[in-house]
Write a protein that holds these residues in place. Structure first.
Motif, PDB file in Angstrom:
ATOM      1  N   ARG A  28     -11.861   1.543  -3.717  1.00  0.00           N
ATOM      2  CA  ARG A  28     -10.635   1.222  -2.986  1.00  0.00           C
ATOM      3  C   ARG A  28     -11.134   1.393  -1.535  1.00  0.00           C
ATOM      4  NH1 ARG A  28      -6.690   3.783  -0.411  1.00  0.00           N
ATOM      5  NH2 ARG A  28      -7.359   5.794  -1.204  1.00  0.00           N
ATOM      6  N   VAL A  32     -11.041  -1.019   1.478  1.00  0.00           N
ATOM      7  CA  VAL A  32     -10.099  -0.847   2.859  1.00  0.00           C
ATOM      8  C   VAL A  32     -11.258  -0.598   4.002  1.00  0.00           C
ATOM      9  CG1 VAL A  32      -9.022   0.934   3.998  1.00  0.00           C
ATOM     10  CG2 VAL A  32      -8.319   0.313   1.628  1.00  0.00           C
ATOM     11  N   ASN A  91      -3.432   3.628   1.390  1.00  0.00           N
ATOM     12  CA  ASN A  91      -3.744   2.450   2.326  1.00  0.00           C
ATOM     13  C   ASN A  91      -2.561   2.633   3.271  1.00  0.00           C
ATOM     14  OD1 ASN A  91      -5.461   1.624   0.503  1.00  0.00           O
ATOM     15  ND2 ASN A  91      -4.721  -0.439  -0.074  1.00  0.00           N
ATOM     16  N   LEU A 105      -2.598  -3.098   4.788  1.00  0.00           N
ATOM     17  CA  LEU A 105      -3.853  -2.872   3.659  1.00  0.00           C
ATOM     18  C   LEU A 105      -3.249  -2.666   2.155  1.00  0.00           C
ATOM     19  CD1 LEU A 105      -5.615  -0.239   5.523  1.00  0.00           C
ATOM     20  CD2 LEU A 105      -6.529  -2.293   5.475  1.00  0.00           C
ATOM     21  N   ASN A 106      -2.193  -3.485   1.891  1.00  0.00           N
ATOM     22  CA  ASN A 106      -1.473  -3.527   0.772  1.00  0.00           C
ATOM     23  C   ASN A 106      -2.483  -4.629  -0.171  1.00  0.00           C
ATOM     24  OD1 ASN A 106       0.597  -1.714   1.212  1.00  0.00           O
ATOM     25  ND2 ASN A 106       2.147  -3.501   1.209  1.00  0.00           N
ATOM     26  N   GLU A 107      -2.501  -4.040  -1.286  1.00  0.00           N
ATOM     27  CA  GLU A 107      -3.387  -4.939  -2.217  1.00  0.00           C
ATOM     28  C   GLU A 107      -3.140  -6.609  -2.389  1.00  0.00           C
ATOM     29  OE1 GLU A 107      -4.004  -3.385  -6.188  1.00  0.00           O
ATOM     30  OE2 GLU A 107      -4.133  -1.135  -5.368  1.00  0.00           O
ATOM     31  N   ASN A 110      -4.407  -8.039   1.021  1.00  0.00           N
ATOM     32  CA  ASN A 110      -5.610  -7.729   1.215  1.00  0.00           C
ATOM     33  C   ASN A 110      -6.531  -9.242   0.990  1.00  0.00           C
ATOM     34  OD1 ASN A 110      -8.282  -7.102   1.105  1.00  0.00           O
ATOM     35  ND2 ASN A 110      -8.098  -5.232   0.216  1.00  0.00           N
TER      36      ASN A 110
END
Length: 130
Positions: A28, A32, A91, A105-107, A110
């Motif tokens: 992760r 990021v 994040n 930066l939320n999945e 992304n």
């Protein structure tokens, strides 16, 4: 722009993404940092194994290691001050620390999709770290 540095514990390679079992938290963090770099936001990342002099030369980190030891790593330094120890920022915390819009930066937002392979191969560019 704010300057962020991450001082990490000793790992086999700069990212820690080596070997068969990949640590999901390190994956992760690498994702990021790649996302931030793609958006021209540079975060310096130092591994105790590969860059020990960064730990010695940074008075703030050197003091931390001398008083608390390596158990407080990773240490997150923002504009020369330690803002977090013992874990990586979420994040949302990255966004807060770097003054980015919430959710950047939320999945789901992304743009990078990361897949892992259990091939046992090393993800290091310098080779020979595994």
């Amino acid at each position: 722009m704010k300057k962020m540095q991450i001082f990490e514990p000793a790992m086999c390679c700069p990212t820690g993404l080596c070997g068969v079992g990949v640590d999901q938290e390190l994956l992760r963090i690498s994702t990021v940092l790649n996302t931030l770099k793609k958006n021209e936001i540079e975060v310096e990342r130092f591994n105790l194994t590969s860059e020990p002099m960064e730990f010695v030369n940074n008075k703030t980190i050197n003091d931390l290691l001398n008083t608390k030891g390596v158990d407080d790593l990773p240490a997150i330094v923002l504009d020369g001050e330690i803002v977090m120890t013992g874990r990586y920022p979420s994040n949302d915390e990255f966004c807060k620390f770097l003054d980015l819009p919430s959710g950047t930066l939320n999945e789901k937002s992304n743009p990078f999709e990361v897949t892992t392979k259990s091939s046992g191969s090393c993800d290091c560019s310098d080779g020979g770290c595994c």
